[in-house]
Design a protein around this motif. Structure first.
Motif, short mmCIF file in Angstrom:
data_model
loop_
_atom_site.label_atom_id
_atom_site.label_comp_id
_atom_site.label_asym_id
_atom_site.label_seq_id
_atom_site.Cartn_x
_atom_site.Cartn_y
_atom_site.Cartn_z
N ASN A 28 13.00 18.88 -6.39
CA ASN A 28 11.78 18.21 -6.87
C ASN A 28 11.62 16.84 -6.20
O ASN A 28 11.47 15.81 -6.86
CB ASN A 28 11.82 18.05 -8.39
N THR A 29 11.63 16.85 -4.87
CA THR A 29 11.57 15.62 -4.09
C THR A 29 10.18 15.45 -3.50
O THR A 29 9.58 16.42 -3.02
CB THR A 29 12.61 15.66 -2.96
N ARG A 30 9.68 14.22 -3.53
CA ARG A 30 8.35 13.91 -2.99
C ARG A 30 8.43 12.67 -2.12
O ARG A 30 9.09 11.69 -2.48
CB ARG A 30 7.34 13.71 -4.13
N LEU A 31 7.71 12.71 -0.99
CA LEU A 31 7.66 11.59 -0.05
C LEU A 31 6.20 11.29 0.29
O LEU A 31 5.40 12.20 0.51
CB LEU A 31 8.41 11.91 1.24
N LEU A 32 5.85 10.01 0.35
CA LEU A 32 4.50 9.59 0.74
C LEU A 32 4.60 8.24 1.43
O LEU A 32 5.17 7.30 0.89
CB LEU A 32 3.58 9.49 -0.48
N ARG A 33 4.06 8.17 2.66
CA ARG A 33 4.10 6.95 3.45
C ARG A 33 2.73 6.66 4.02
O ARG A 33 1.98 7.58 4.35
CB ARG A 33 5.08 7.08 4.62
N GLY A 34 2.42 5.38 4.15
CA GLY A 34 1.16 4.99 4.75
C GLY A 34 1.28 3.70 5.50
O GLY A 34 2.07 2.81 5.13
N LEU A 35 0.52 3.57 6.59
CA LEU A 35 0.54 2.36 7.41
C LEU A 35 -0.86 2.09 7.91
O LEU A 35 -1.56 3.01 8.36
CB LEU A 35 1.50 2.55 8.60
N PHE A 36 -1.30 0.82 7.82
CA PHE A 36 -2.61 0.44 8.34
C PHE A 36 -2.48 -0.92 9.01
O PHE A 36 -1.88 -1.84 8.46
CB PHE A 36 -3.65 0.36 7.23
N ALA A 59 -4.84 -3.78 11.62
CA ALA A 59 -6.15 -4.07 12.20
C ALA A 59 -6.19 -5.52 12.67
O ALA A 59 -5.49 -6.38 12.13
CB ALA A 59 -7.27 -3.81 11.20
N ALA A 60 -7.02 -5.75 13.66
CA ALA A 60 -7.30 -7.11 14.10
C ALA A 60 -8.45 -7.67 13.28
O ALA A 60 -9.41 -6.96 12.96
CB ALA A 60 -7.65 -7.13 15.59
N VAL A 61 -8.35 -8.95 12.92
CA VAL A 61 -9.39 -9.63 12.14
C VAL A 61 -9.88 -10.81 12.96
O VAL A 61 -9.16 -11.80 13.13
CB VAL A 61 -8.85 -10.09 10.77
N GLY A 62 -11.08 -10.71 13.47
CA GLY A 62 -11.58 -11.76 14.32
C GLY A 62 -10.86 -11.77 15.67
O GLY A 62 -10.27 -10.77 16.09
N ALA A 63 -10.88 -12.91 16.32
CA ALA A 63 -10.32 -13.02 17.66
C ALA A 63 -8.86 -13.45 17.68
O ALA A 63 -8.21 -13.35 18.72
CB ALA A 63 -11.14 -14.00 18.49
N ARG A 64 -8.32 -13.90 16.52
CA ARG A 64 -6.98 -14.48 16.52
C ARG A 64 -6.04 -13.91 15.46
O ARG A 64 -4.87 -14.28 15.44
CB ARG A 64 -7.06 -16.00 16.34
N GLN A 65 -6.48 -13.05 14.57
CA GLN A 65 -5.67 -12.63 13.44
C GLN A 65 -5.40 -11.13 13.46
O GLN A 65 -6.21 -10.34 13.95
CB GLN A 65 -6.37 -12.99 12.12
N THR A 66 -4.26 -10.75 12.88
CA THR A 66 -3.93 -9.34 12.64
C THR A 66 -3.38 -9.21 11.22
O THR A 66 -2.72 -10.12 10.70
CB THR A 66 -2.88 -8.83 13.64
N VAL A 67 -3.63 -8.06 10.62
CA VAL A 67 -3.14 -7.75 9.27
C VAL A 67 -2.51 -6.37 9.29
O VAL A 67 -3.07 -5.43 9.88
CB VAL A 67 -4.29 -7.79 8.23
N THR A 68 -1.34 -6.23 8.66
CA THR A 68 -0.66 -4.95 8.55
C THR A 68 -0.31 -4.70 7.09
O THR A 68 0.24 -5.58 6.43
CB THR A 68 0.63 -4.93 9.39
N LEU A 69 -0.62 -3.50 6.61
CA LEU A 69 -0.29 -3.07 5.25
C LEU A 69 0.48 -1.76 5.35
O LEU A 69 0.16 -0.90 6.18
CB LEU A 69 -1.55 -2.86 4.41
N ALA A 70 1.48 -1.58 4.49
CA ALA A 70 2.26 -0.34 4.53
C ALA A 70 2.89 -0.08 3.17
O ALA A 70 3.13 -1.02 2.39
CB ALA A 70 3.34 -0.40 5.60
N PHE A 71 3.14 1.19 2.88
CA PHE A 71 3.87 1.56 1.67
C PHE A 71 4.70 2.80 1.97
O PHE A 71 4.41 3.58 2.88
CB PHE A 71 2.93 1.82 0.50
N ASP A 72 5.76 2.99 1.19
CA ASP A 72 6.66 4.14 1.35
C ASP A 72 7.20 4.50 -0.03
O ASP A 72 7.87 3.68 -0.66
CB ASP A 72 7.79 3.80 2.31
N ILE A 73 6.89 5.70 -0.49
CA ILE A 73 7.31 6.15 -1.82
C ILE A 73 8.18 7.39 -1.67
O ILE A 73 7.80 8.35 -0.99
CB ILE A 73 6.09 6.48 -2.71
N ALA A 74 9.36 7.38 -2.28
CA ALA A 74 10.25 8.54 -2.27
C ALA A 74 10.88 8.67 -3.65
O ALA A 74 11.37 7.69 -4.21
CB ALA A 74 11.34 8.39 -1.21
#
Length: 295
Positions: free
Chosen positions: A143-151, A153-168
């Motif tokens: 009864n094992t479950r895995l879920l991962r996500g990664l996003f 993106a560049a914001v404007g000309a000078r910024q970057t943002v990274t979001l991620a999650f990992d569920i097990a």
């Protein structure tokens, strides 16, 4: 489709220079994102299993705590870094590597030195200015479950943002050893120019291990900020500071909140002939927390 040479590069936070892992550098193992993508493990523990002379000790099936020690070296000689930021165990003598996710790592580098083994984890970097997303899921027995996500993106000309999650989560051996771990990451970077920038990162890891001798239910968090400057291709300078802390629930075996502050300055001078790197690191940990001594 758009021609590759017409895609604008992402405004990435400057990368810390790394020596070549081949040739003179014996005792070094490294995986870039492409190599790691061919690996089917669920955590950093599974990846380090393939490194010679690392001893793993587990007190049961999947989800039970795992100790990792380098063969022939003493305690505290296996150290982990997120791009220079050292990770403290806080509530144990060593990190439980099955709680460290692979989803947002750009690469992993293991170096066996004369007095220690260093594991360096490098964060995800946008391949270009286009938004990037990735989703992985899996299921299995018991009864094992895995879920991962990664996003990212560049914001404007000078910024970057990274979001991620990992569920097990799993019910464990004979479905009598429930274990769940949830990782979340937020990273923001601002680039003043291609050789200088600042970065802020927040991480959280929630662990729930029930009905065993190793019962654990706590939320481990970290927040740090860094500034990096590469004045020339052969010179790199960086300053960083932040905090690791752990918040237990009423069911956790350690009821005291634990935290450790960390600040560091590091510099690197390198070229074809060789590399010279130095770091000054200061710490202040709360009573009862396990942190690597000041270096």
């Amino acid at each position: 489709t758009v021609a590759a040479d017409s895609i604008v590069p992402a405004p990435l936070f400057p990368a810390w220079p790394q020596p070549d892992s081949a040739g003179f550098w014996h005792g070094t193992w490294s995986w870039d994102r492409e190599a790691r993508g061919r690996f089917h493990g669920t955590s950093l523990l599974d990846l380090l299993r393939v490194v010679p002379r690392l001893t793993l000790t587990r007190g049961g099936g999947y989800g039970m705590p795992v100790g990792v020690a380098p063969w022939g070296l003493g305690g505290g000689r296996l150290r982990f870094f997120y791009d220079g930021w050292e990770v403290d165990p806080l509530a144990s003598a060593s990190l439980d590597l099955q709680e460290i996710s692979l989803v947002e790592l750009e690469g992993v580098r293991v170096e066996r030195r004369l007095n220690e083994v260093r594991v360096e984890l490098f964060p995800f970097r946008l391949p270009d200015r286009r938004p990037y997303s990735q989703i992985e899921l899996g299921t299995g027995d018991p009864n094992t479950r895995l879920l991962r996500g990664l996003f990212g993106a560049a914001v404007g000309a000078r910024q970057t943002v990274t979001l991620a999650f990992d569920i097990a989560d799993t019910e464990g051996f004979r479905r009598q050893q429930p274990f769940a771990v949830t990782n979340g990451f937020v990273r923001w970077g601002y680039r003043f120019n291609p050789r200088a920038g600042v970065q802020v990162e927040y991480r959280t890891t929630e662990v729930a291990r029930e009905d065993t001798a190793f019962t654990e239910e706590a939320d481990r968090q970290a927040l740090w900020v860094r500034g990096r400057w590469l004045p020339t291709p052969a010179l790199a300078l960086e300053a960083m500071g932040g905090r690791n802390w752990r918040v237990p629930s009423e069911r956790d075996r350690f009821q005291d909140r634990q935290s450790a502050y960390q600040g560091a300055l590091r510099a690197l001078l390198g070229g074809r002939a060789g590399w010279l790197e130095g770091i000054a690191r200061v710490r202040q940990e709360a009573e009862g927390a396990f942190a690597v001594p000041t270096s």
